[in-house]
Design an enzyme around this catalytic site. Sequence first.
Site, PDB file in Angstrom:
ATOM      1  N   GLY A  14       4.348  -6.053  -0.404  1.00  0.00           N
ATOM      2  CA  GLY A  14       2.894  -5.838  -0.400  1.00  0.00           C
ATOM      3  C   GLY A  14       2.324  -5.932  -1.802  1.00  0.00           C
ATOM      4  O   GLY A  14       2.929  -5.444  -2.749  1.00  0.00           O
ATOM      5  N   ARG A  75       6.779 -11.282   2.315  1.00  0.00           N
ATOM      6  CA  ARG A  75       7.942 -10.483   2.722  1.00  0.00           C
ATOM      7  C   ARG A  75       8.910 -11.499   3.331  1.00  0.00           C
ATOM      8  O   ARG A  75       8.724 -11.928   4.456  1.00  0.00           O
ATOM      9  CB  ARG A  75       7.532  -9.437   3.753  1.00  0.00           C
ATOM     10  N   ASP A 106      10.940  -1.232  -2.997  1.00  0.00           N
ATOM     11  CA  ASP A 106      12.403  -1.116  -2.902  1.00  0.00           C
ATOM     12  C   ASP A 106      13.034  -2.256  -2.109  1.00  0.00           C
ATOM     13  O   ASP A 106      14.148  -2.684  -2.405  1.00  0.00           O
ATOM     14  CB  ASP A 106      12.832   0.257  -2.376  1.00  0.00           C
ATOM     15  N   THR A 128       3.909  -1.015  -6.022  1.00  0.00           N
ATOM     16  CA  THR A 128       3.530  -0.724  -4.637  1.00  0.00           C
ATOM     17  C   THR A 128       2.516   0.409  -4.656  1.00  0.00           C
ATOM     18  O   THR A 128       2.670   1.354  -5.447  1.00  0.00           O
ATOM     19  CB  THR A 128       4.731  -0.327  -3.756  1.00  0.00           C
ATOM     20  N   ASP A 130       2.302   2.626  -2.564  1.00  0.00           N
ATOM     21  CA  ASP A 130       2.844   3.791  -1.850  1.00  0.00           C
ATOM     22  C   ASP A 130       3.407   4.885  -2.764  1.00  0.00           C
ATOM     23  O   ASP A 130       3.544   6.027  -2.343  1.00  0.00           O
ATOM     24  CB  ASP A 130       3.950   3.353  -0.879  1.00  0.00           C
ATOM     25  N   ASP A 132       6.431   5.352  -3.606  1.00  0.00           N
ATOM     26  CA  ASP A 132       7.571   5.916  -2.860  1.00  0.00           C
ATOM     27  C   ASP A 132       8.913   5.562  -3.487  1.00  0.00           C
ATOM     28  O   ASP A 132       9.950   5.666  -2.828  1.00  0.00           O
ATOM     29  CB  ASP A 132       7.518   5.397  -1.407  1.00  0.00           C
ATOM     30  N   ARG A 174       3.043   4.077   4.181  1.00  0.00           N
ATOM     31  CA  ARG A 174       4.291   3.939   4.956  1.00  0.00           C
ATOM     32  C   ARG A 174       4.818   5.322   5.318  1.00  0.00           C
ATOM     33  O   ARG A 174       4.056   6.116   5.853  1.00  0.00           O
ATOM     34  CB  ARG A 174       5.308   3.160   4.135  1.00  0.00           C
TER      35      ARG A 174
HETATM   36  O1  F6P Z   1       3.880  -0.965   1.062  1.00  0.00           O
HETATM   37  C1  F6P Z   1       2.507  -1.157   0.928  1.00  0.00           C
HETATM   38  C2  F6P Z   1       1.822  -1.106   2.268  1.00  0.00           C
HETATM   39  O2  F6P Z   1       0.447  -1.315   2.061  1.00  0.00           O
HETATM   40  C3  F6P Z   1       2.063   0.147   3.103  1.00  0.00           C
HETATM   41  O3  F6P Z   1       1.290   1.228   2.671  1.00  0.00           O
HETATM   42  C4  F6P Z   1       1.736  -0.342   4.478  1.00  0.00           C
HETATM   43  O4  F6P Z   1       2.400   0.418   5.450  1.00  0.00           O
HETATM   44  C5  F6P Z   1       2.244  -1.755   4.460  1.00  0.00           C
HETATM   45  O5  F6P Z   1       2.307  -2.146   3.092  1.00  0.00           O
HETATM   46  C6  F6P Z   1       1.412  -2.748   5.210  1.00  0.00           C
HETATM   47  O6  F6P Z   1       2.045  -3.970   5.155  1.00  0.00           O
HETATM   48  P1  F6P Z   1       1.373  -5.359   5.565  1.00  0.00           P
HETATM   49  O7  F6P Z   1       0.347  -5.710   4.546  1.00  0.00           O
HETATM   50  O8  F6P Z   1       2.509  -6.311   5.592  1.00  0.00           O
HETATM   51  O9  F6P Z   1       0.730  -5.126   6.891  1.00  0.00           O
END
Ligand code: F6P
Length: 322
Positions: A14, A75, A106, A128, A130, A132, A174
């Site tokens: 992300g 991803r 991670d 990120t 998050d 995390d 997340r």
């Molecule tokens: O890891 C960053 C994040 O924005 C999370 O907070 C969220 O759960 C996820 O990515 C959403 O992913 P995507 O943009 O692939 O829907």
Amino acid sequence: MQKIFKVGVLTSGGDAPGMNAAIRAVVRKGIFNRLRVFGINHGYQGLIHKDIREMQVGSVADIIHRGGTILRTARSEEMRTPEGQRLAAETLLEYEIDALVVIGGDGSFKGAQTLSAQGIKVIGIPGTIDNDIPGTELTIGFDTAVNTVVDVISKIRDTATSHERTFIVEVMGRDCGSIALRAGLASGAESILVPELEQSLDDVVLKLKKGFARGKNHSIIIVSEGVGSGYQIGEEIYKKSGFDTKVTVLGHLQRGGSPSALDAVIASAMGGKAIDLLLAGKSNMMTAYVNQKVVGVPMEVAYGEKKGLDMDLYNLAGELSI
Ligand code: F6P
């Protein structure tokens, strides 16, 4: 010590505000140190499919303040397979790129470690929203995301007050409640629901009722996405309380926008540190923000014990929202 001449940089997973500032720092600090720096587009996907360009000083002009990532991101499912990992390493060998800087979360570092196992020097930069990743107090993008949430909640509060409503605000993160906690404390939310803790909706409703009984005319409840759907929780709270309840899911707007000054500084420092580490012959390390300094820590730390919720802040938020 084996000298390095060419460094690759990619963003993966992300996106997060400040990634551009980190790319800029890697490119410019690399060139300052007479390295050649290659930008890899679309994360590992671009590495596997050779979507690579050499970066110059001007390639990263006018990006420090921009959200997103000029290198794009993905991803990559292919990078999860041994064949994808082999192809990724092969590209680096073909371009004679000695070391790779990976900016991401991670999952992105796991990809980096598969390259390290194939003899490629890698440095991870935690990027990120998050926050995390263990081993670093902050990840790039987190501060901006929290500021964005606080800004939006102050707008929601205006309409919540006018209509005397209860608002459920679902935020990202997340399975980590850091965005919810920080934004909740900074915006004076009545309740903060995070995945790290079991919380009873009956208690949330009791608190709501008490607040209204003493004259409060609106409430904000922050729900971290790891707890469940804001809509479902809003429905349950409505059923239990009968209060006029609205739900706002903030979604991807939390990932956009210009980085805060803190994120731009940390990102620049981490980008610079990544090059320092490589020049010092290090590999398989992550840049980390520890006690207001950017340092290098072993990448394994990122997979260590899960980052716990800051319980002091959580308890304080509870005490302040009586
Ligand atoms: O890891 C960053 C994040 O924005 C999370 O907070 C969220 O759960 C996820 O990515 C959403 O992913 P995507 O943009 O692939 O829907």
